[in-house]
Design a protein around this motif. Structure first.
Motif, PDB file in Angstrom:
ATOM      1  N   VAL A   6       0.833  -1.199   0.000  1.00  0.00           N
ATOM      2  CA  VAL A   6       0.000   0.000   0.000  1.00  0.00           C
ATOM      3  C   VAL A   6       0.872   1.255   0.000  1.00  0.00           C
ATOM      4  CG1 VAL A   6      -1.693   1.316   1.338  1.00  0.00           C
ATOM      5  CG2 VAL A   6      -1.953  -1.149   1.073  1.00  0.00           C
ATOM      6  N   LEU A   7       1.993   1.217   0.735  1.00  0.00           N
ATOM      7  CA  LEU A   7       2.908   2.354   0.746  1.00  0.00           C
ATOM      8  C   LEU A   7       3.486   2.593  -0.641  1.00  0.00           C
ATOM      9  CD1 LEU A   7       4.480   4.513   2.315  1.00  0.00           C
ATOM     10  CD2 LEU A   7       6.212   2.776   2.816  1.00  0.00           C
ATOM     11  N   THR A  10       0.825   4.064  -2.918  1.00  0.00           N
ATOM     12  CA  THR A  10       0.614   5.489  -2.650  1.00  0.00           C
ATOM     13  C   THR A  10       1.710   6.321  -3.289  1.00  0.00           C
ATOM     14  OG1 THR A  10      -0.435   4.904  -0.555  1.00  0.00           O
ATOM     15  CG2 THR A  10       0.266   7.192  -0.837  1.00  0.00           C
ATOM     16  N   ARG A  11       2.953   5.871  -3.160  1.00  0.00           N
ATOM     17  CA  ARG A  11       4.069   6.599  -3.764  1.00  0.00           C
ATOM     18  C   ARG A  11       3.920   6.680  -5.280  1.00  0.00           C
ATOM     19  NH1 ARG A  11       9.573   4.328  -0.842  1.00  0.00           N
ATOM     20  NH2 ARG A  11       9.562   5.757   0.946  1.00  0.00           N
ATOM     21  N   GLN A  13       1.187   6.585  -7.083  1.00  0.00           N
ATOM     22  CA  GLN A  13       0.100   7.485  -7.476  1.00  0.00           C
ATOM     23  C   GLN A  13       0.496   8.951  -7.317  1.00  0.00           C
ATOM     24  OE1 GLN A  13      -2.637   6.433  -8.992  1.00  0.00           O
ATOM     25  NE2 GLN A  13      -1.847   4.359  -8.817  1.00  0.00           N
ATOM     26  N   VAL A  14       1.197   9.270  -6.243  1.00  0.00           N
ATOM     27  CA  VAL A  14       1.622  10.656  -6.017  1.00  0.00           C
ATOM     28  C   VAL A  14       2.646  11.069  -7.063  1.00  0.00           C
ATOM     29  CG1 VAL A  14       2.812  12.194  -4.413  1.00  0.00           C
ATOM     30  CG2 VAL A  14       1.088  10.601  -3.561  1.00  0.00           C
ATOM     31  N   SER A  53       9.549   6.011  -8.038  1.00  0.00           N
ATOM     32  CA  SER A  53       8.943   6.014  -6.706  1.00  0.00           C
ATOM     33  C   SER A  53       8.953   4.630  -6.061  1.00  0.00           C
ATOM     34  CB  SER A  53       7.508   6.529  -6.790  1.00  0.00           C
ATOM     35  OG  SER A  53       6.681   5.601  -7.477  1.00  0.00           O
ATOM     36  N   VAL A  79      -7.540  -0.885   2.489  1.00  0.00           N
ATOM     37  CA  VAL A  79      -7.174  -0.016   1.369  1.00  0.00           C
ATOM     38  C   VAL A  79      -6.816  -0.851   0.143  1.00  0.00           C
ATOM     39  CG1 VAL A  79      -5.448   1.629   0.539  1.00  0.00           C
ATOM     40  CG2 VAL A  79      -6.440   1.911   2.809  1.00  0.00           C
ATOM     41  N   TRP A  83      -8.733  -0.871  -3.422  1.00  0.00           N
ATOM     42  CA  TRP A  83      -8.014  -0.519  -4.642  1.00  0.00           C
ATOM     43  C   TRP A  83      -8.114  -1.638  -5.677  1.00  0.00           C
ATOM     44  CZ3 TRP A  83      -3.538  -2.811  -6.742  1.00  0.00           C
ATOM     45  CH2 TRP A  83      -3.045  -2.156  -7.871  1.00  0.00           C
ATOM     46  N   CYS A 168      -8.466   5.562  -9.117  1.00  0.00           N
ATOM     47  CA  CYS A 168      -8.901   6.533  -8.109  1.00  0.00           C
ATOM     48  C   CYS A 168      -8.150   7.855  -8.216  1.00  0.00           C
ATOM     49  CB  CYS A 168      -8.708   5.942  -6.712  1.00  0.00           C
ATOM     50  SG  CYS A 168      -7.013   5.381  -6.403  1.00  0.00           S
ATOM     51  N   ASN A 169      -7.281   7.980  -9.204  1.00  0.00           N
ATOM     52  CA  ASN A 169      -6.439   9.165  -9.342  1.00  0.00           C
ATOM     53  C   ASN A 169      -6.942   9.995 -10.529  1.00  0.00           C
ATOM     54  OD1 ASN A 169      -4.376  11.050  -9.623  1.00  0.00           O
ATOM     55  ND2 ASN A 169      -2.747   9.569  -9.215  1.00  0.00           N
TER      56      ASN A 169
END
Length: 265
Positions: A6-7, A10-11, A13-14, A53, A79, A83, A168-169
């Motif tokens: 999950v980490l 997240t990276r 997607q950012v 990332s 999460v 996803w 989701c982005n």
């Protein structure tokens, strides 16, 4: 293990969202300076940023600063489940779109377009022979064959996969829409570089096309993108060879800089 997944997600997607914003800022000035093909190449920054990332950051490699804190196991599982479920639903939606487009193509109600990513083929509408004259038909077929030679169907498959993974982005979907526009402009520029005396007939063929009623996430469509924008760009001349080479070198340098910036942060 799920917490690290999950980490990393997240990276990714950012980083991808930040790269999309960067490309949206650069695409118009790069197109004006170096041409449509280099502007389309800017979208390679997004996968470069996403890939960077995934690696441990510079601070993590050097062991300085506070390490990234993953979510608690229970929250991470929820999460990840959300996803994965969303990605599966979005993939199903795109498959439905593609099948609907293929059914329309089989009835002669879609195209001209290139359909299929791994085994691309050109599909034509039932009225192709009557709607376009011989010269226009030749230009349209040249355009679609250029899509195949450039590997654009594979690029569309990659973009569709990115949309599914980043369902989701919102910036991913925005970037995908502009990628398809820049892809068509780049293909137009490639065709015009092959034949410089076709601008008038090319514009007439564009204006004769009817928009698809069924969208495809994979097809390269002759008339699925802003026609006024494409026609207006037919009046422009492509930059010279030196400027194109300079832009290509700059694109490589920018890709490396983007990768290093994401990794260092």
């Amino acid at each position: 293990m799920i917490e690290l997944f999950v980490l990393a997600l997240t990276r990714v997607q950012v980083a991808a969202a930040a790269a999309v914003l960067l490309v949206l800022l650069l695409r118009v000035p790069v197109r004006n300076l170096f041409g449509a093909r280099l502007a389309y190449g800017l979208w390679s920054l997004v996968p470069a940023a996403a890939a960077a990332s995934v690696f441990p950051s510079l601070a993590e490699t050097l062991g300085v600063g506070a390490p990234a804190a993953p979510l608690a196991p229970g929250l991470a599982i929820r999460v990840a489940t959300l996803w994965l479920g969303g990605a599966a639903l979005f993939t199903g939606f795109m498959i439905w779109q593609e099948q609907r487009f293929r059914r329309a193509a089989a009835r002669g109600k879609a195209g001209p377009a290139v359909m299929g990513a791994l085994w691309p083929r050109i599909v034509l509408p039932a009225d192709f022979e009557t709607r376009f004259d011989a010269r226009e038909r030749g230009l349209i077929l040249l355009h679609e064959r250029t899509h195949i030679r450039r590997g654009d169907p594979i690029a569309n498959l990659i973009v569709a996969a990115c949309r599914a993974l980043g369902w989701c982005n919102p910036l991913i979907h925005l970037g995908a829409a502009f990628t398809r526009i820049d892809q068509e402009l780049a293909c137009d520029a490639t065709v015009l570089a092959l034949k410089s005396d076709i601008r008038g007939d090319y514009a007439k063929a564009l204006l004769k096309v009817s928009m698809f009623r069924t969208a495809s996430p994979l097809a390269c469509g002759w008339g699925t993108h802003p026609l006024i924008l494409r026609v207006s760009f037919l009046k422009r001349s492509e930059p010279g060879r030196r400027r194109e080479v300079a832009g290509f070198i700059g694109l490589i340098a920018l890709s490396v800089a983007t990768f290093m910036a994401v990794w260092s942060l």
